[in-house]
Design an enzyme around this catalytic site. Structure first.
Site, mmCIF file in Angstrom:
data_model
loop_
_atom_site.group_PDB
_atom_site.id
_atom_site.type_symbol
_atom_site.label_atom_id
_atom_site.label_comp_id
_atom_site.label_asym_id
_atom_site.label_seq_id
_atom_site.Cartn_x
_atom_site.Cartn_y
_atom_site.Cartn_z
ATOM 1 N N ASP A 1 -5.016 9.115 5.716
ATOM 2 C CA ASP A 1 -4.498 8.333 4.592
ATOM 3 C C ASP A 1 -3.073 8.795 4.294
ATOM 4 O O ASP A 1 -2.277 8.978 5.205
ATOM 5 C CB ASP A 1 -5.433 8.500 3.397
ATOM 6 C CG ASP A 1 -5.312 7.383 2.363
ATOM 7 O OD1 ASP A 1 -4.232 6.802 2.227
ATOM 8 O OD2 ASP A 1 -6.310 7.105 1.671
ATOM 9 N N ASN B 1 0.844 -1.190 0.000
ATOM 10 C CA ASN B 1 0.000 0.000 0.000
ATOM 11 C C ASN B 1 0.885 1.247 0.000
ATOM 12 O O ASN B 1 1.579 1.510 -0.961
ATOM 13 C CB ASN B 1 -0.951 -0.026 1.207
ATOM 14 C CG ASN B 1 -2.062 0.981 1.122
ATOM 15 O OD1 ASN B 1 -2.716 1.074 0.079
ATOM 16 N ND2 ASN B 1 -2.301 1.738 2.182
#
Length: 297
Positions: free
Chosen positions: A204, A107
């Protein structure tokens, strides 16, 4: 606290999960990915042309600069792509979580100033704490932390003394003492807690500016926020879409803030309501950012 600013669409796109914007000072080029579509984009704002794209055969979580071009942490491992891209990739390391029963892909990640490439994974179900953070140096991939759900928000302070990171599921940003020479970290502390601050969404992707302030994209919160080096909320900027994913400083003076966005969790009605979702956004930054390091691997 909401700060007014001029947010514009830099490139109109329909990205499912835009991520990992990365400005190359040497090439004056912004690179970023669309994770779910396995695409790496490249765009030079001063040329007024559409972005180029590299299509891979798997999801790609994040990228980093290297002398030859780019490193990419794909679902299955870390690869190198030489630019201009000739269609070939070089496998540097496998993702141990992709090849076991977990099925966790890579990720978020970025390089530190010593050229180490840090990349974290995300749990396949985006819920269980089965993911981890890895450091890739000298062709060796070493696990540094485990027990994560969604590794995100990796960034380093300008003085190289601190490493920032979050497991998005916790809605907390942690700060770790960091030894740049060895790459070792100390015990973390909770540095910013979205619950305590009453902020929406989850933290995020992130970037740090030249004053040491940490910028975080709040996925599901429709905004980006700026924290002081002490963890104090300094500013909140509302965006014309609910799912910003990451920020990067770019432009000749590193005073343009680029923001990737996502459409993956929007239904048809929401996509009509938020037509800028999935595009690359930009806004003027109050201070300059930091040049991204180049990987040594």
């Amino acid at each position: 606290m909401v700060t007014e600013t001029r947010v514009q669409v830099a490139v109109e796109l329909d990205m499912s999960l835009g991520e990992s914007p990365l400005w190359s000072v040497a090439r004056q080029t912004l690179h970023w990915v669309d994770i779910n579509h396995g695409v790496i984009h490249a765009w030079q704002p001063d040329r007024h042309a559409a972005p180029s794209r590299i299509e891979l055969d798997e999801k790609v979580g994040c990228i980093a600069l290297c002398e030859e071009g780019l490193l990419a942490a794909t679902a299955s491992g870390i690869i190198r792509l030489r630019l201009p891209f000739d269609g070939r990739t070089e496998r540097l390391a496998d993702n141990p979580e992709w090849h076991d029963e977990k099925g966790n892909r890579f990720n978020d990640g970025r390089c530190d100033a010593a050229g180490r490439f840090w990349a974290g994974t995300i749990a396949a179900d985006e819920d269980t704490p089965s993911a981890a953070l890895y450091c890739f140096e000298g062709r060796e991939l070493v696990q540094r932390w485990s027990g994560l759900g969604i590794a995100n928000g990796l960034a380093f302070s300008p003085d190289r003394r601190w490493l920032y990171h979050t497991d998005s599921l916790t809605r907390r940003i942690l700060r770790y003492p960091f030894d740049m020479e060895t790459g070792c970290t100390g015990e973390p502390r909770v540095w910013a807690d979205l619950d305590a601050l009453g902020l929406p969404g989850v933290p995020d992707g992130a970037a740090v500016d030249s004053e040491g302030c940490y910028w975080s994209a709040l996925y599901g919160g429709g905004r980006i926020v700026r924290f002081s080096p002490e963890g104090r909320l300094e500013a909140s900027f509302e965006l014309p879409c609910p799912h910003p994913t990451m920020v990067a400083f770019g432009g000749p003076d590193l005073r343009t803030l680029y923001i990737t966005t996502a459409t993956q969790h929007l239904n048809d009605e929401e996509r009509k309501r938020w037509p800028d979702a999935g595009s690359l956004l930009r806004m003027p930054a109050p201070v300059a950012g930091l040049a991204e390091p180049v990987a040594t691997s």
